[in-house]
Design a protein around this motif. Structure first.
Motif, PDB file in Angstrom:
ATOM      1  N   ILE A   1      -2.742 -11.009   6.888  1.00 30.66           N
ATOM      2  CA  ILE A   1      -3.295 -11.685   5.706  1.00 30.66           C
ATOM      3  C   ILE A   1      -2.195 -12.338   4.874  1.00 30.66           C
ATOM      4  CG2 ILE A   1      -4.638 -11.366   3.588  1.00 30.66           C
ATOM      5  CD1 ILE A   1      -5.835  -8.833   4.907  1.00 30.66           C
ATOM      6  N   ILE A   2      -1.053 -11.652   4.784  1.00 34.51           N
ATOM      7  CA  ILE A   2       0.033 -12.086   3.900  1.00 34.51           C
ATOM      8  C   ILE A   2       1.100 -12.820   4.705  1.00 34.51           C
ATOM      9  CG2 ILE A   2       1.811 -11.295   2.285  1.00 34.51           C
ATOM     10  CD1 ILE A   2       0.065  -8.761   1.911  1.00 34.51           C
ATOM     11  N   SER A   3       1.516 -13.969   4.213  1.00 38.82           N
ATOM     12  CA  SER A   3       2.525 -14.737   4.948  1.00 38.82           C
ATOM     13  C   SER A   3       3.872 -14.791   4.248  1.00 38.82           C
ATOM     14  CB  SER A   3       2.025 -16.162   5.194  1.00 38.82           C
ATOM     15  OG  SER A   3       1.714 -16.802   3.966  1.00 38.82           O
ATOM     16  N   GLU A   4       3.883 -14.847   2.925  1.00 36.11           N
ATOM     17  CA  GLU A   4       5.140 -15.076   2.219  1.00 36.11           C
ATOM     18  C   GLU A   4       5.532 -13.961   1.248  1.00 36.11           C
ATOM     19  OE1 GLU A   4       5.048 -18.901   0.385  1.00 36.11           O
ATOM     20  OE2 GLU A   4       4.789 -19.979   2.271  1.00 36.11           O
ATOM     21  N   THR A   5       4.584 -13.342   0.594  1.00 32.97           N
ATOM     22  CA  THR A   5       4.904 -12.330  -0.410  1.00 32.97           C
ATOM     23  C   THR A   5       5.563 -11.107   0.224  1.00 32.97           C
ATOM     24  OG1 THR A   5       2.949 -13.052  -1.632  1.00 32.97           O
ATOM     25  CG2 THR A   5       3.956 -10.986  -2.317  1.00 32.97           C
ATOM     26  N   PHE A   6       6.550 -10.536  -0.458  1.00 36.22           N
ATOM     27  CA  PHE A   6       7.208  -9.325   0.026  1.00 36.22           C
ATOM     28  C   PHE A   6       6.203  -8.169   0.085  1.00 36.22           C
ATOM     29  CE2 PHE A   6      10.884 -11.454  -2.203  1.00 36.22           C
ATOM     30  CZ  PHE A   6      11.490 -11.878  -1.024  1.00 36.22           C
ATOM     31  N   ILE A   7       6.361  -7.303   1.103  1.00 34.87           N
ATOM     32  CA  ILE A   7       5.430  -6.197   1.325  1.00 34.87           C
ATOM     33  C   ILE A   7       6.147  -4.862   1.172  1.00 34.87           C
ATOM     34  CG2 ILE A   7       3.962  -5.033   3.022  1.00 34.87           C
ATOM     35  CD1 ILE A   7       3.297  -7.730   4.203  1.00 34.87           C
ATOM     36  N   ILE A   8       5.499  -3.940   0.455  1.00 36.84           N
ATOM     37  CA  ILE A   8       5.989  -2.572   0.307  1.00 36.84           C
ATOM     38  C   ILE A   8       4.994  -1.619   0.958  1.00 36.84           C
ATOM     39  CG2 ILE A   8       4.933  -2.386  -2.005  1.00 36.84           C
ATOM     40  CD1 ILE A   8       7.211  -0.422  -2.728  1.00 36.84           C
ATOM     41  N   ILE A   9       5.494  -0.690   1.764  1.00 38.57           N
ATOM     42  CA  ILE A   9       4.662   0.329   2.403  1.00 38.57           C
ATOM     43  C   ILE A   9       5.298   1.702   2.175  1.00 38.57           C
ATOM     44  CG2 ILE A   9       3.787   1.261   4.589  1.00 38.57           C
ATOM     45  CD1 ILE A   9       2.311  -1.247   3.838  1.00 38.57           C
ATOM     46  N   LYS A  10       4.531   2.606   1.572  1.00 40.65           N
ATOM     47  CA  LYS A  10       5.013   3.962   1.309  1.00 40.65           C
ATOM     48  C   LYS A  10       3.931   4.958   1.729  1.00 40.65           C
ATOM     49  CE  LYS A  10       7.458   4.883  -2.337  1.00 40.65           C
ATOM     50  NZ  LYS A  10       7.897   5.110  -3.737  1.00 40.65           N
ATOM     51  N   PRO A  11       3.946   5.392   2.997  1.00 35.25           N
ATOM     52  CA  PRO A  11       2.903   6.320   3.467  1.00 35.25           C
ATOM     53  C   PRO A  11       3.108   7.733   2.930  1.00 35.25           C
ATOM     54  CG  PRO A  11       4.055   5.215   5.300  1.00 35.25           C
ATOM     55  CD  PRO A  11       4.882   5.027   4.068  1.00 35.25           C
ATOM     56  N   SER A  12       2.012   8.451   2.826  1.00 31.14           N
ATOM     57  CA  SER A  12       2.112   9.887   2.586  1.00 31.14           C
ATOM     58  C   SER A  12       2.494  10.566   3.894  1.00 31.14           C
ATOM     59  CB  SER A  12       0.768  10.439   2.092  1.00 31.14           C
ATOM     60  OG  SER A  12      -0.168  10.449   3.155  1.00 31.14           O
ATOM     61  N   ALA A  13       2.759  11.853   3.824  1.00 32.15           N
ATOM     62  CA  ALA A  13       3.074  12.614   5.033  1.00 32.15           C
ATOM     63  C   ALA A  13       1.817  13.192   5.663  1.00 32.15           C
ATOM     64  CB  ALA A  13       4.068  13.724   4.708  1.00 32.15           C
ATOM     65  N   GLY A  14       0.698  12.510   5.480  1.00 32.21           N
ATOM     66  CA  GLY A  14      -0.561  12.941   6.060  1.00 32.21           C
ATOM     67  C   GLY A  14      -1.374  13.790   5.103  1.00 32.21           C
ATOM     68  N   THR A  15      -2.507  14.271   5.584  1.00 35.43           N
ATOM     69  CA  THR A  15      -3.395  15.112   4.774  1.00 35.43           C
ATOM     70  C   THR A  15      -2.959  16.571   4.894  1.00 35.43           C
ATOM     71  OG1 THR A  15      -5.228  13.586   5.182  1.00 35.43           O
ATOM     72  CG2 THR A  15      -5.785  15.778   4.356  1.00 35.43           C
ATOM     73  N   PRO A  16      -2.583  17.193   3.782  1.00 32.08           N
ATOM     74  CA  PRO A  16      -2.020  18.556   3.864  1.00 32.08           C
ATOM     75  C   PRO A  16      -3.078  19.634   4.084  1.00 32.08           C
ATOM     76  CG  PRO A  16      -2.190  17.884   1.579  1.00 32.08           C
ATOM     77  CD  PRO A  16      -2.611  16.688   2.396  1.00 32.08           C
TER      78      PRO A  16
ATOM     79  N   ALA B   1       0.835  -1.195   0.000  1.00 27.44           N
ATOM     80  CA  ALA B   1       0.000   0.000   0.000  1.00 27.44           C
ATOM     81  C   ALA B   1       0.872   1.248   0.000  1.00 27.44           C
ATOM     82  CB  ALA B   1      -0.918   0.003   1.223  1.00 27.44           C
ATOM     83  N   ASN B   2       0.330   2.304  -0.592  1.00 20.09           N
ATOM     84  CA  ASN B   2       1.029   3.585  -0.577  1.00 20.09           C
ATOM     85  C   ASN B   2       0.031   4.721  -0.480  1.00 20.09           C
ATOM     86  OD1 ASN B   2       0.410   3.112  -3.559  1.00 20.09           O
ATOM     87  ND2 ASN B   2       1.233   5.196  -3.647  1.00 20.09           N
ATOM     88  N   CYS B   3       0.535   5.894  -0.214  1.00 26.19           N
ATOM     89  CA  CYS B   3      -0.237   7.116  -0.075  1.00 26.19           C
ATOM     90  C   CYS B   3      -1.067   7.054   1.203  1.00 26.19           C
ATOM     91  CB  CYS B   3      -1.087   7.387  -1.318  1.00 26.19           C
ATOM     92  SG  CYS B   3      -1.294   9.163  -1.613  1.00 26.19           S
ATOM     93  N   GLY B   4      -2.381   7.023   1.151  1.00 17.92           N
ATOM     94  CA  GLY B   4      -3.186   6.969   2.364  1.00 17.92           C
ATOM     95  C   GLY B   4      -3.165   8.280   3.130  1.00 17.92           C
ATOM     96  N   ASN B   5      -3.444   8.192   4.432  1.00 17.01           N
ATOM     97  CA  ASN B   5      -3.580   9.394   5.257  1.00 17.01           C
ATOM     98  C   ASN B   5      -2.494   9.520   6.318  1.00 17.01           C
ATOM     99  OD1 ASN B   5      -5.912  10.410   3.970  1.00 17.01           O
ATOM    100  ND2 ASN B   5      -7.193   8.988   5.105  1.00 17.01           N
ATOM    101  N   GLY B   6      -1.287   9.129   5.989  1.00 21.18           N
ATOM    102  CA  GLY B   6      -0.185   9.363   6.906  1.00 21.18           C
ATOM    103  C   GLY B   6       0.397   8.104   7.521  1.00 21.18           C
ATOM    104  N   PHE B   7       1.496   8.290   8.236  1.00 18.44           N
ATOM    105  CA  PHE B   7       2.265   7.175   8.779  1.00 18.44           C
ATOM    106  C   PHE B   7       1.505   6.405   9.853  1.00 18.44           C
ATOM    107  CE2 PHE B   7       5.586   9.135   6.438  1.00 18.44           C
ATOM    108  CZ  PHE B   7       6.617   8.214   6.315  1.00 18.44           C
ATOM    109  N   ALA B   8       0.751   7.078  10.704  1.00 20.20           N
ATOM    110  CA  ALA B   8       0.025   6.387  11.774  1.00 20.20           C
ATOM    111  C   ALA B   8      -1.010   5.433  11.197  1.00 20.20           C
ATOM    112  CB  ALA B   8      -0.646   7.406  12.696  1.00 20.20           C
ATOM    113  N   GLU B   9      -1.827   5.936  10.282  1.00 24.62           N
ATOM    114  CA  GLU B   9      -2.867   5.098   9.683  1.00 24.62           C
ATOM    115  C   GLU B   9      -2.257   3.976   8.847  1.00 24.62           C
ATOM    116  OE1 GLU B   9      -6.288   5.977   6.478  1.00 24.62           O
ATOM    117  OE2 GLU B   9      -6.603   6.992   8.412  1.00 24.62           O
ATOM    118  N   MET B  10      -1.166   4.282   8.145  1.00 28.79           N
ATOM    119  CA  MET B  10      -0.537   3.259   7.311  1.00 28.79           C
ATOM    120  C   MET B  10       0.096   2.158   8.148  1.00 28.79           C
ATOM    121  SD  MET B  10      -0.214   2.559   4.064  1.00 28.79           S
ATOM    122  CE  MET B  10       0.048   3.886   2.905  1.00 28.79           C
TER     123      MET B  10
END
Length: 290
Positions: A214-229, A195-204
């Motif tokens: 949910i995920i056990s084996e697949t690599f996970i990428i997380i790129k949060p936004s810096a929140g709602t500007p 997942a990426n973007c969203g509403n900031g680091f806390a929510e992400m």
């Protein structure tokens, strides 16, 4: 890269579009690949100097729906070539493929494969190391982009959707719930999902916990936004500053997220914080092993 992910957390870069929009009056930052490539290259270098292992091409909106009267193939190819010029050894280039802005119910959606093909073929021919399908809100569009990427390239593919927290749990702005979206991403066979973007680091971070359940084996990428500007004095101010994200990054690391970076509003300064915390974890693990 995939072998490396089995034993190491990789740090991705932060925002490309919002950073370039600070430096230029261009409505579409992707146009800078042709007009001011040195500006794009400098941003990549800034992220590399901040400690990013992965740099993302300036090609998010490089599709015929968002940008008219431009050769999309050449625009996307140029984004990859600029990134390659900035790249140093042991770094990876992810070719960014964002949503077109079309809905699956739109008449023009029937052309979606052709639109993605122009973009993805340009990225592939420009020399990216992987395709990053990101910020998707419609499962149908995400699947179309993946289908084209798998057909047109032999590259690893990362698929990332954008969620926000609702009274019914995490959903995309297109209405797809988290479990359904993750199931669809897993069924595709993408090497990396997240997942990426969203509403900031806390929510992400909360979202990342759900993903890990949910995920056990697949690599996970997380790129949060810096929140709602908020717009203050004609500038967009993002609430998640580099000084405020450490505890959330530490949580992402402890959850076992494989790639951590930033999205809208994040800067090289945010990436420096992530790099420092990832390196701290590596040093702690080495000390423990001894």
């Amino acid at each position: 890269m995939l072998e490396l992910l089995k034993s190491k957390i990789l740090v991705s870069d932060g925002a490309i579009g919002t950073e370039l929009l600070k430096l230029s009056s261009e409505k579409n930052p992707e146009i800078l690949n042709l007009k001011k490539p040195s500006l794009v290259e400098k941003l990549h270098i800034d992220y590399i100097n901040a400690g990013a292992d992965i740099i993302t091409t300036n090609s998010f909106g490089a599709n015929p729906v968002r940008i008219k009267d431009i050769n999309i193939y050449e625009l996307a190819k140029a984004s990859a070539q600029i990134a390659r010029k900035a790249k140093i050894d042991n770094k990876f280039i992810f070719g960014s493929v964002g949503p077109t802005g079309l809905k699956p119910t739109d008449k023009e959606f029937k052309n979606i494969d052709a639109y993605f093909s122009e973009q993805i073929c340009g990225l592939n021919d420009g020399g990216v190391d992987a395709i990053l399908i990101e910020t998707m809100i419609f499962v149908e569009e995400m699947k179309a982009a993946y289908r084209v990427a798998r057909t047109e390239t032999k590259l690893p593919i990362a698929v990332s959707m954008s969620f926000h927290l609702t009274k019914n749990g995490f959903q995309t702005y297109g209405g797809a719930d988290l479990k359904t979206s993750v199931k669809e991403m897993l069924n595709l066979g993408a090497e990396i999902i997240g997942a990426n973007c969203g509403n900031g680091f806390a929510e992400m971070t909360t979202l990342a916990e759900k993903l890990k359940s949910i995920i056990s084996e697949t690599f996970i990428i997380i790129k949060p936004s810096a929140g709602t500007p908020k717009r203050i004095n004609d500038k967009l101010i993002y609430p998640d500053t580099p000084n405020s994200i450490s505890k959330f990054v530490e949580k992402l690391i402890s959850l076992g997220v494989n790639i951590i970076g930033g999205c809208c509003g994040t800067t090289p300064e945010h990436i420096k914080v992530i790099r420092k915390l990832v390196d701290k974890t590596i040093q702690s693990e080495k000390a423990w092993a001894q």
